[in-house]
Motif scaffolding. Structure first.
Motif, PDB file in Angstrom:
ATOM      1  N   THR A 205      -6.749   6.831   2.079  1.00 16.16           N
ATOM      2  CA  THR A 205      -8.123   7.059   1.658  1.00 16.16           C
ATOM      3  C   THR A 205      -9.022   6.159   2.507  1.00 16.16           C
ATOM      4  N   SER A 206     -10.268   6.607   2.733  1.00 15.93           N
ATOM      5  CA  SER A 206     -11.181   5.848   3.550  1.00 15.93           C
ATOM      6  C   SER A 206     -12.611   6.186   3.146  1.00 15.93           C
ATOM      7  N   SER A 207     -13.544   5.281   3.435  1.00 20.78           N
ATOM      8  CA  SER A 207     -14.938   5.527   3.099  1.00 20.78           C
ATOM      9  C   SER A 207     -15.849   4.680   3.969  1.00 20.78           C
ATOM     10  N   ILE A 208     -17.040   5.200   4.224  1.00 20.11           N
ATOM     11  CA  ILE A 208     -18.152   4.472   4.836  1.00 20.11           C
ATOM     12  C   ILE A 208     -19.345   4.718   3.931  1.00 20.11           C
ATOM     13  N   ASN A 224     -30.950 -11.312 -11.008  1.00 15.64           N
ATOM     14  CA  ASN A 224     -29.918 -10.873 -11.942  1.00 15.64           C
ATOM     15  C   ASN A 224     -29.109  -9.694 -11.414  1.00 15.64           C
ATOM     16  N   LEU A 225     -29.537  -9.088 -10.314  1.00 12.43           N
ATOM     17  CA  LEU A 225     -28.858  -7.901  -9.797  1.00 12.43           C
ATOM     18  C   LEU A 225     -27.667  -8.279  -8.920  1.00 12.43           C
ATOM     19  N   PRO A 226     -26.649  -7.423  -8.857  1.00 14.45           N
ATOM     20  CA  PRO A 226     -25.561  -7.638  -7.897  1.00 14.45           C
ATOM     21  C   PRO A 226     -26.076  -7.473  -6.468  1.00 14.45           C
ATOM     22  N   TYR A 227     -25.342  -8.011  -5.527  1.00 16.54           N
ATOM     23  CA  TYR A 227     -25.668  -7.789  -4.124  1.00 16.54           C
ATOM     24  C   TYR A 227     -25.380  -6.334  -3.757  1.00 16.54           C
ATOM     25  N   SER A 228     -26.217  -5.755  -2.907  1.00 22.61           N
ATOM     26  CA  SER A 228     -26.004  -4.399  -2.417  1.00 22.61           C
ATOM     27  C   SER A 228     -25.127  -4.424  -1.180  1.00 22.61           C
ATOM     28  N   SER A 229     -24.362  -3.351  -0.991  1.00 25.16           N
ATOM     29  CA  SER A 229     -23.516  -3.204   0.195  1.00 25.16           C
ATOM     30  C   SER A 229     -24.255  -2.326   1.195  1.00 25.16           C
ATOM     31  N   LYS A 230     -24.644  -2.917   2.333  1.00 22.98           N
ATOM     32  CA  LYS A 230     -25.436  -2.197   3.327  1.00 22.98           C
ATOM     33  C   LYS A 230     -25.002  -2.591   4.730  1.00 22.98           C
ATOM     34  N   PRO A 231     -23.983  -1.941   5.283  1.00 17.16           N
ATOM     35  CA  PRO A 231     -23.126  -0.919   4.672  1.00 17.16           C
ATOM     36  C   PRO A 231     -21.791  -1.520   4.263  1.00 17.16           C
ATOM     37  N   GLY A 232     -20.835  -0.624   3.928  1.00 19.86           N
ATOM     38  CA  GLY A 232     -19.473  -1.025   3.624  1.00 19.86           C
ATOM     39  C   GLY A 232     -18.495   0.022   4.127  1.00 19.86           C
ATOM     40  N   ALA A 233     -17.287  -0.399   4.403  1.00 16.89           N
ATOM     41  CA  ALA A 233     -16.251   0.510   4.871  1.00 16.89           C
ATOM     42  C   ALA A 233     -14.914   0.084   4.284  1.00 16.89           C
ATOM     43  N   THR A 234     -14.111   1.043   3.874  1.00 15.30           N
ATOM     44  CA  THR A 234     -12.789   0.757   3.308  1.00 15.30           C
ATOM     45  C   THR A 234     -11.755   1.677   3.943  1.00 15.30           C
ATOM     46  N   PHE A 235     -10.508   1.186   3.956  1.00 15.91           N
ATOM     47  CA  PHE A 235      -9.381   1.999   4.416  1.00 15.91           C
ATOM     48  C   PHE A 235      -8.141   1.566   3.664  1.00 15.91           C
ATOM     49  N   SER A 236      -7.411   2.531   3.157  1.00 16.61           N
ATOM     50  CA  SER A 236      -6.177   2.257   2.424  1.00 16.61           C
ATOM     51  C   SER A 236      -5.106   3.235   2.885  1.00 16.61           C
ATOM     52  N   TRP A 237      -3.927   2.681   3.198  1.00 19.86           N
ATOM     53  CA  TRP A 237      -2.796   3.523   3.606  1.00 19.86           C
ATOM     54  C   TRP A 237      -1.535   2.996   2.947  1.00 19.86           C
ATOM     55  N   GLU A 238      -0.784   3.856   2.314  1.00 16.13           N
ATOM     56  CA  GLU A 238       0.454   3.478   1.654  1.00 16.13           C
ATOM     57  C   GLU A 238       1.442   4.641   1.759  1.00 16.13           C
ATOM     58  N   GLN A 239       2.565   4.399   2.432  1.00 17.33           N
ATOM     59  CA  GLN A 239       3.520   5.464   2.709  1.00 17.33           C
ATOM     60  C   GLN A 239       4.945   4.976   2.474  1.00 17.33           C
ATOM     61  N   PRO A 240       5.724   5.709   1.708  1.00 16.07           N
ATOM     62  CA  PRO A 240       7.125   5.307   1.509  1.00 16.07           C
ATOM     63  C   PRO A 240       7.943   5.542   2.775  1.00 16.07           C
ATOM     64  N   LEU A 241       8.729   4.537   3.138  1.00 17.04           N
ATOM     65  CA  LEU A 241       9.594   4.646   4.313  1.00 17.04           C
ATOM     66  C   LEU A 241      11.016   5.045   3.935  1.00 17.04           C
ATOM     67  N   SER A 242      11.389   4.724   2.695  1.00 19.99           N
ATOM     68  CA  SER A 242      12.705   5.085   2.192  1.00 19.99           C
ATOM     69  C   SER A 242      12.658   4.955   0.684  1.00 19.99           C
ATOM     70  N   ASN A 243      13.814   5.070   0.049  1.00 22.89           N
ATOM     71  CA  ASN A 243      13.856   4.880  -1.401  1.00 22.89           C
ATOM     72  C   ASN A 243      13.596   3.434  -1.806  1.00 22.89           C
ATOM     73  N   TRP A 244      13.655   2.506  -0.828  1.00 22.38           N
ATOM     74  CA  TRP A 244      13.562   1.086  -1.143  1.00 22.38           C
ATOM     75  C   TRP A 244      12.353   0.401  -0.537  1.00 22.38           C
ATOM     76  N   PHE A 245      11.692   1.013   0.434  1.00 26.61           N
ATOM     77  CA  PHE A 245      10.615   0.333   1.146  1.00 26.61           C
ATOM     78  C   PHE A 245       9.370   1.221   1.215  1.00 26.61           C
ATOM     79  N   THR A 246       8.217   0.564   1.111  1.00 26.34           N
ATOM     80  CA  THR A 246       6.917   1.221   1.265  1.00 26.34           C
ATOM     81  C   THR A 246       6.046   0.350   2.157  1.00 26.34           C
ATOM     82  N   ALA A 247       5.383   0.969   3.135  1.00 28.61           N
ATOM     83  CA  ALA A 247       4.467   0.255   4.022  1.00 28.61           C
ATOM     84  C   ALA A 247       3.033   0.617   3.649  1.00 28.61           C
ATOM     85  N   GLY A 248       2.129  -0.363   3.762  1.00 29.64           N
ATOM     86  CA  GLY A 248       0.754  -0.075   3.392  1.00 29.64           C
ATOM     87  C   GLY A 248      -0.228  -1.055   3.968  1.00 29.64           C
ATOM     88  N   VAL A 249      -1.514  -0.672   3.954  1.00 30.09           N
ATOM     89  CA  VAL A 249      -2.613  -1.503   4.440  1.00 30.09           C
ATOM     90  C   VAL A 249      -3.792  -1.319   3.501  1.00 30.09           C
TER      91      VAL A 249
END
Length: 277
Positions: A205-208, A224-249
């Motif tokens: 998943t990813s976003s800008i 009293n207000l939260p800080y605004s995000s101007k701008p922001g970017a996210t990236f998430s990666w998670e993939q199983p490599l086998s029955n025992w291991f998963t790689a992700g960022v």
């Protein structure tokens, strides 16, 4: 019951769309005319009942008998309060096309004045949205113009990417408190807006994006207000490599900003900052 093609007449009868055995409401009338081609019914000398209790008598009453959208008047909203006085809203629905419509809402508050609201809805291939707003030329109690603007919508750009926005603007911090007829009007502390492009795939998943907060409570300030995000970017990666291991960022980069605030006649500046993880 008298039937003649698409038209029918029911004498000394009742009408309801509730299922048998669960009659929440019904219309009792000396005569009910029904036209299935137009999708409308007309009741004369009718009584509306909620359960077994009669709540309204009308000598002439037109009502829909199907889900077809039609241009016309919607049910009004009537209330009275010490602050606004007598408050009357009359929505007017305009069925402009199969994929978009418009609702105009003139409103009169005897203590404040007259205003006009509007809501435009559209549906396009791979997207939809709502644009709404209200404007009061001069509020007699506040001695100023009042209003708000809202946009909510999305548009799919491809199989994996979609643009989404939710934008809210109010003329002043007391808007929700003064123009809402429910407890929600006094419980809102900020108007939140965002816009961005969001993506998703099988393993990622990813976003800008960017967001913004506006004060919606007269007892609060920008501090009293939260800080605004101007701008922001996210990236998430998670993939199983086998029955025992998963790689992700998990990654995020955000620029935080906040406007100035005036507290006790003094103006304060809030420094921004950038975060990367």
């Amino acid at each position: 019951i008298e039937l003649a093609g698409a038209k029918g007449r029911m004498n000394h009868s009742t009408y309801t769309t509730c299922p048998p055995g669960d009659k929440r409401w019904e219309l009792r009338a000396a005569r009910i005319d029904v036209d299935t081609d137009k999708g409308m019914g007309v009741a004369r000398n009718a009584t509306l009942r909620i359960g077994k209790i009669p709540v309204l008598y009308v000598p002439w009453f037109m009502f829909p008998i199907d889900d077809t959208r039609r241009t016309g008047l919607l049910y009004p909203s009537i209330s009275n309060s010490d602050r606004n006085g007598f408050d009357y809203r009359q929505p007017i629905y305009l069925n402009l096309a199969p994929n978009y419509d418009l609702t105009l809402t003139p409103r009169i508050m005897t203590n404040r004045g007259a205003s006009l609201g509007a809501e435009f809805r559209y549906l396009v291939p791979r997207g939809a949205g709502t644009v709404a707003g209200m404007y009061m030329p001069n509020d007699d109690l506040r001695d100023r113009d009042r209003g708000f603007f809202l946009y909510n919508g999305y548009q799919s750009l491809s199989q994996h990417w979609q643009a989404r926005s939710g934008i809210v603007w109010i003329s002043d911090p007391r808007y929700f408190e003064d123009f809402s007829n429910s407890i929600n009007g006094v419980s809102i502390t900020s108007a939140y807006s965002y816009t961005g492009v969001f993506g998703t795939g099988r393993y990622w998943t990813s976003s800008i994006y960017a967001n913004h907060y506006q004060v919606a409570d007269p007892s609060l300030t920008e501090a009293n207000l939260p800080y605004s995000s101007k701008p922001g970017a996210t990236f998430s990666w998670e993939q199983p490599l086998s029955n025992w291991f998963t790689a992700g960022v998990e990654a995020e980069a955000v620029r935080f900003q906040k406007g100035d605030a005036r507290i006790d006649s003094q103006r304060f500046e809030f420094p921004g900052g950038t975060r990367l993880d």
